[in-house]
Design a protein around this motif. Structure first.
Motif: not given
Length: 406
Positions: A21-30, A311-318
């Motif tokens: 479950d990467p989404y708690p981290v992805l929320h903070r990244i977003r 580089e631009v890294c797009f976090q699509l999951g976030a």
């Protein structure tokens, strides 16, 4: 804060403990995005509005090859149009799309249904089974093999090559670059792959065969044809993108419904909802979690000033769980109608195989839901791949229950 380096967040995302479950981290990244990474040489973008806008921006380049940012592309072939900019991208995509039409994909529906039913029939009885190896993997593998016209006797060998290339290419950093064995494995596998398909395409030039690949050999538009190197690179892209991501899409969709019996019952009662469940999965848990681009000129993204080449890294999951666009984003809801997700990208590089992936996943879900009404997920046995870019279960053990539809 936007513009503030936050490498710790990315390190946390890459940690194996966050694979389920990467989404708690992805929320903070977003929330922190856009922010610098890689020693200031790039920027992370994770808000839906930023991703959607920048993926359409012609000042961003998809050319990963000349920048050494694509491990698979270090194989000795011409890069696919996925890593090209116009006009080369326009030319190759135009040629491939003429043979990869929605009409051609729709014509595959009966065969996809037949394969799904055959695979599901083998899942009957009291024995638990692995959804990935026994259903989600072989379905798109057989479909793409038949669509492309790959000889049946060679498909297992070719799929092994594709598996090896994909596994190594999408290992999480720093393993991706630190292990010299990875580079040797990529090159050795790519050499075998290239040698096989160079010979195969030359045979197709002499005598056309059934399938999309043979059609591409002879396809011509305004005097333009694909070279043999371009055919091999396009073949690599279609085999990789046409299989690995669909495996995960099928698994993620069924997994979400297994965890939500009420919505599972809705889909079982009304199979027409399967397509909506697939669409919601693409937002909620997309197989492709990130992509990247490179600046062709200096730009300011948020509060971050970047030189050309950054580089631009797009976090699509976030982006798929951005609450500014999708209310209550951590809730899986087949009635949401979230067709404005970015799971297939956006702009000129929007996924060419999106109609096929949707059709395969919808058919797979309809089949599983109707065939296995008593299915239960063994949560403790769920294991994820180590991929960061391509997310999906490695094993997904299902107990079929006592009820099994013939």
């Amino acid at each position: 804060m936007p513009g503030t380096p936050d490498a710790d967040l990315l390190d946390e995302l890459y940690h194996p403990s966050n694979r389920p479950d990467p989404y708690p981290v992805l929320h903070r990244i977003r929330e922190a995005s856009p922010f610098r990474f890689a020693g200031g040489r790039g920027v992370v973008v994770a808000r839906h509005r930023d991703c959607a806008r920048l993926l359409h921006d012609p000042r961003l380049s998809a050319d990963r090859i000349s920048r050494g940012a694509d491990v698979i592309s270090r194989r000795p072939v011409v890069p696919s149009f996925l890593s090209m900019d116009p006009p080369d991208h326009t030319r190759l995509r135009r040629l491939v799309s003429r043979a990869f039409t929605r009409k051609a994909v729709t014509a595959l529906a009966p065969r996809i249904r037949q394969i799904a039913e055959e695979l599901a029939a083998d899942l009957g009885g009291p024995d638990r089974f692995d959804l990935i190896s026994q259903f989600a993997h072989p379905l798109p593998s057989r479909v793409i093999g038949e669509l492309l016209g790959v000889p049946a006797e060679d498909r297992e060998k070719i799929q092994d090559w594709v598996d090896r290339l994909t596994r190594v290419a999408f290992d999480p950093p720093p393993q991706q670059f630190a292990d010299p064995d990875n580079d040797r494995l990529v090159r050795a596998t790519a050499t075998e792959f290239n040698r096989y398909f160079h010979a195969w395409f030359e045979e197709c030039r002499r005598a056309p065969r059934p399938g999309l690949l043979s059609e591409l050999v002879h396809l011509e538009h305004q005097g333009d044809q694909l070279t043999t190197d371009e055919l091999v690179s396009t073949c690599t892209l279609l085999l990789t993108a046409g299989y690995e991501t669909t495996v995960s899409l099928i698994a993620h969709c069924y997994l979400a419904l297994l965890r939500d019996p009420e919505q599972m019952a809705e889909v079982r009662a009304d199979p027409a909802l399967a397509a909506a469940a697939v669409e919601e999965t693409l937002r909620y848990d997309p197989p492709v979690q990130l992509t990247n681009r490179f600046l062709l000129e200096p730009m300011r993204i948020g509060d971050v000033d970047l030189p050309a080449g950054s580089e631009v890294c797009f976090q699509l999951g976030a982006a798929g769980r951005d609450p500014e666009v999708f209310p209550d984003p951590d809730r899986f809801d087949i009635h949401r109608g979230a067709d404005h997700h970015l799971a297939f990208g956006a702009g000129p590089h929007f996924c060419l195989g999106a109609p096929l992936a949707r059709l395969e996943a919808t058919t797979a879900l309809e089949t599983l839901v109707s065939r296995l009404p008593g299915a239960r997920l063994e949560e403790d046995a769920l294991r994820y791949k180590q991929h960061i870019t391509l997310r999906g279960p490695r094993t997904m053990i299902i107990s079929p229950g006592r009820d099994h539809a013939p």
